[in-house]
Motif scaffolding. Structure first.
Motif, PDB file in Angstrom:
ATOM      1  N   THR A 124       0.834  -1.205   0.000  1.00 25.81           N
ATOM      2  CA  THR A 124       0.000   0.000   0.000  1.00 25.81           C
ATOM      3  C   THR A 124       0.867   1.252   0.000  1.00 25.81           C
ATOM      4  N   CYS A 125       1.894   1.262   0.838  1.00 32.61           N
ATOM      5  CA  CYS A 125       2.782   2.430   0.903  1.00 32.61           C
ATOM      6  C   CYS A 125       3.509   2.648  -0.423  1.00 32.61           C
ATOM      7  N   ALA A 126       3.869   1.569  -1.105  1.00 29.32           N
ATOM      8  CA  ALA A 126       4.574   1.691  -2.379  1.00 29.32           C
ATOM      9  C   ALA A 126       3.703   2.345  -3.444  1.00 29.32           C
ATOM     10  N   HIS A 127       2.364   2.318  -3.250  1.00 28.11           N
ATOM     11  CA  HIS A 127       1.436   2.931  -4.198  1.00 28.11           C
ATOM     12  C   HIS A 127       0.790   4.196  -3.641  1.00 28.11           C
ATOM     13  N   ALA A 128       1.257   4.653  -2.475  1.00 29.93           N
ATOM     14  CA  ALA A 128       0.651   5.820  -1.827  1.00 29.93           C
ATOM     15  C   ALA A 128       0.885   7.105  -2.597  1.00 29.93           C
ATOM     16  N   TYR A 129       1.829   7.091  -3.538  1.00 36.25           N
ATOM     17  CA  TYR A 129       2.091   8.294  -4.342  1.00 36.25           C
ATOM     18  C   TYR A 129       0.863   8.721  -5.140  1.00 36.25           C
ATOM     19  N   GLN A 130      -0.095   7.809  -5.313  1.00 35.25           N
ATOM     20  CA  GLN A 130      -1.287   8.133  -6.085  1.00 35.25           C
ATOM     21  C   GLN A 130      -2.244   9.067  -5.343  1.00 35.25           C
ATOM     22  N   GLY A 131      -1.987   9.293  -4.058  1.00 37.55           N
ATOM     23  CA  GLY A 131      -2.796  10.239  -3.305  1.00 37.55           C
ATOM     24  C   GLY A 131      -3.672   9.579  -2.255  1.00 37.55           C
ATOM     25  N   LEU A 132      -4.083  10.377  -1.273  1.00 40.05           N
ATOM     26  CA  LEU A 132      -4.883   9.854  -0.161  1.00 40.05           C
ATOM     27  C   LEU A 132      -6.222   9.298  -0.625  1.00 40.05           C
ATOM     28  N   LYS A 133      -6.805   9.904  -1.663  1.00 38.15           N
ATOM     29  CA  LYS A 133      -8.098   9.428  -2.160  1.00 38.15           C
ATOM     30  C   LYS A 133      -8.026   7.987  -2.651  1.00 38.15           C
ATOM     31  N   GLN A 134      -6.869   7.608  -3.142  1.00 36.97           N
ATOM     32  CA  GLN A 134      -6.723   6.278  -3.736  1.00 36.97           C
ATOM     33  C   GLN A 134      -6.308   5.206  -2.728  1.00 36.97           C
ATOM     34  N   LEU A 135      -5.861   5.633  -1.530  1.00 42.69           N
ATOM     35  CA  LEU A 135      -5.328   4.669  -0.566  1.00 42.69           C
ATOM     36  C   LEU A 135      -6.322   3.573  -0.171  1.00 42.69           C
ATOM     37  N   PRO A 136      -7.586   3.900   0.129  1.00 38.05           N
ATOM     38  CA  PRO A 136      -8.523   2.822   0.490  1.00 38.05           C
ATOM     39  C   PRO A 136      -8.650   1.775  -0.607  1.00 38.05           C
ATOM     40  N   GLY A 137      -8.758   2.221  -1.856  1.00 37.60           N
ATOM     41  CA  GLY A 137      -8.862   1.273  -2.958  1.00 37.60           C
ATOM     42  C   GLY A 137      -7.614   0.441  -3.120  1.00 37.60           C
ATOM     43  N   ILE A 138      -6.442   1.079  -2.983  1.00 37.06           N
ATOM     44  CA  ILE A 138      -5.174   0.349  -3.088  1.00 37.06           C
ATOM     45  C   ILE A 138      -5.076  -0.700  -1.987  1.00 37.06           C
ATOM     46  N   PHE A 139      -5.461  -0.314  -0.778  1.00 39.23           N
ATOM     47  CA  PHE A 139      -5.405  -1.243   0.349  1.00 39.23           C
ATOM     48  C   PHE A 139      -6.333  -2.434   0.113  1.00 39.23           C
ATOM     49  N   LEU A 140      -7.531  -2.181  -0.392  1.00 37.25           N
ATOM     50  CA  LEU A 140      -8.495  -3.263  -0.624  1.00 37.25           C
ATOM     51  C   LEU A 140      -8.002  -4.217  -1.711  1.00 37.25           C
ATOM     52  N   VAL A 141      -7.425  -3.667  -2.779  1.00 38.92           N
ATOM     53  CA  VAL A 141      -6.875  -4.517  -3.836  1.00 38.92           C
ATOM     54  C   VAL A 141      -5.738  -5.374  -3.268  1.00 38.92           C
ATOM     55  N   GLY A 142      -4.852  -4.724  -2.507  1.00 39.26           N
ATOM     56  CA  GLY A 142      -3.761  -5.471  -1.890  1.00 39.26           C
ATOM     57  C   GLY A 142      -4.259  -6.528  -0.925  1.00 39.26           C
ATOM     58  N   ALA A 143      -5.298  -6.203  -0.165  1.00 40.18           N
ATOM     59  CA  ALA A 143      -5.869  -7.159   0.785  1.00 40.18           C
ATOM     60  C   ALA A 143      -6.477  -8.356   0.056  1.00 40.18           C
ATOM     61  N   ALA A 144      -7.137  -8.085  -1.075  1.00 39.36           N
ATOM     62  CA  ALA A 144      -7.723  -9.174  -1.853  1.00 39.36           C
ATOM     63  C   ALA A 144      -6.629 -10.105  -2.384  1.00 39.36           C
ATOM     64  N   LEU A 145      -5.555  -9.533  -2.913  1.00 38.08           N
ATOM     65  CA  LEU A 145      -4.454 -10.340  -3.431  1.00 38.08           C
ATOM     66  C   LEU A 145      -3.761 -11.115  -2.313  1.00 38.08           C
ATOM     67  N   THR A 146      -3.607 -10.450  -1.160  1.00 42.21           N
ATOM     68  CA  THR A 146      -3.009 -11.121  -0.005  1.00 42.21           C
ATOM     69  C   THR A 146      -3.891 -12.271   0.462  1.00 42.21           C
ATOM     70  N   GLY A 147      -5.212 -12.050   0.450  1.00 45.98           N
ATOM     71  CA  GLY A 147      -6.139 -13.103   0.838  1.00 45.98           C
ATOM     72  C   GLY A 147      -6.055 -14.315  -0.077  1.00 45.98           C
ATOM     73  N   VAL A 148      -5.952 -14.065  -1.371  1.00 47.67           N
ATOM     74  CA  VAL A 148      -5.827 -15.167  -2.324  1.00 47.67           C
ATOM     75  C   VAL A 148      -4.523 -15.928  -2.078  1.00 47.67           C
ATOM     76  N   TYR A 149      -3.443 -15.194  -1.785  1.00 53.18           N
ATOM     77  CA  TYR A 149      -2.159 -15.857  -1.525  1.00 53.18           C
ATOM     78  C   TYR A 149      -2.209 -16.671  -0.235  1.00 53.18           C
ATOM     79  N   TRP A 150      -2.849 -16.110   0.775  1.00 55.94           N
ATOM     80  CA  TRP A 150      -2.985 -16.817   2.060  1.00 55.94           C
ATOM     81  C   TRP A 150      -3.773 -18.108   1.882  1.00 55.94           C
ATOM     82  N   LEU A 151      -4.837 -18.054   1.100  1.00 55.02           N
ATOM     83  CA  LEU A 151      -5.681 -19.229   0.903  1.00 55.02           C
ATOM     84  C   LEU A 151      -4.999 -20.290   0.046  1.00 55.02           C
ATOM     85  N   THR A 152      -4.354 -19.858  -1.035  1.00 56.73           N
ATOM     86  CA  THR A 152      -3.833 -20.821  -2.004  1.00 56.73           C
ATOM     87  C   THR A 152      -2.380 -21.208  -1.766  1.00 56.73           C
TER      88      THR A 152
END
Length: 277
Positions: A212-240
């Motif tokens: 999330t921090c590596a993509h924070a340059y996109q601005g505060l407005k984008q942080l929630p979306g970036i975090f959710l995308v990262g969380a989804a990818l992390t969840g898939v990795y954790w499961l599989t």
């Protein structure tokens, strides 16, 4: 007394589900055996990834943003090519480092499991893709005025998004690159590193925050979306326990978002469009 065949099937299915959930819980708390002689350059490289890289990305983005706000043209295809080259360099460094340590590829997720956890991860990935496709369809149904209002309120990000068909083609190259490189680095290497010193769930969390921090340059407005995308990818990795579905999902997410943005911007004559040529 003859056993109830349906009852046996149901009982067996429940056992499989319970067994799968137990495996997921165990995976969340396990450690990777600690390397007794982890070289100093590995620690330094991780420090670069989670501290220096976000700072560099933010500074570079702000430099482009200032030029854009001053009326200078934004050559997005050049930016995309630079991004692709930089990310593959990062990939090469990571692979060479892991090879120098003789790390088993399976420990960074370069494997595939045909089990209950992978099935659940596939369902999660399909749900995410369905949501993104729904967003794309919603954009296609939106009025030009609604799209213009949205684009106007997100100019800081719009300037980096593909606004012509040629730019979209170049952006697909960024999508493929990011899907491979960022998953190997953030979900593979970074998780592998921190899992030597803490439970897997904590290593995954640190990896998510670093991503999330590596993509924070996109601005505060984008942080929630970036975090959710990262969380989804992390969840898939954790499961599989595998990078392959994460890579495929990451590529699809970026490509669909790029196509959605392109469809929106092709219908709106934003200031950034005229400054991009």
């Amino acid at each position: 007394h003859t056993p109830d065949r349906n009852g046996l099937i149901i009982h067996g299915s429940v056992n499989n589900i319970v067994h799968g959930l137990v495996n997921i819980s165990a995976a969340a708390t396990k450690f990777i055996p600690r390397e007794p002689d982890m070289p100093l350059f590995v620690h330094l490289y991780v420090l670069i990834l989670i501290v220096a890289l976000p700072i560099y990305s933010y500074a570079s983005y702000q430099r482009v943003l200032r030029a854009y706000q001053a009326g200078e043209p934004v050559n997005r295809k050049t930016l995309y090519r630079t991004t692709i080259a930089t990310q593959w360099l990062l990939f090469a460094i990571t692979v060479v480092l892991l090879a120098s340590l003789d790390v088993d590829a399976k420990l960074i997720g370069a494997t595939w499991h045909s089990n209950f956890e992978t099935f659940i991860g596939a369902i999660l990935a399909l749900a995410i893709l369905a949501f993104l496709i729904g967003q794309w369809l919603m954009v296609r149904r939106s009025s030009d005025s609604e799209l213009a209002n949205y684009a106007g309120s997100h100019q800081d990000v719009v300037m980096m998004l593909p606004q012509t068909k040629r730019e979209l083609q170049a952006f697909y190259g960024v999508s493929v690159t990011a899907g491979i490189v960022e998953e190997v680095v953030w979900r593979g290497f970074v998780v592998w590193y921190f899992a030597h010193y803490m439970p897997m769930w904590a290593a995954l969390l640190i990896s998510l925050l670093a991503f999330t921090c590596a993509h924070a340059y996109q601005g505060l407005k984008q942080l929630p979306g970036i975090f959710l995308v990262g969380a989804a990818l992390t969840g898939v990795y954790w499961l599989t326990g595998s990078l392959w579905p994460c890579i495929a999902l990451h590529i699809a997410i970026d490509a669909i978002q790029g196509r959605t943005a392109n469809d929106m911007l092709m219908r709106t004559q934003t200031p950034s469009t005229t400054r991009a040529q």
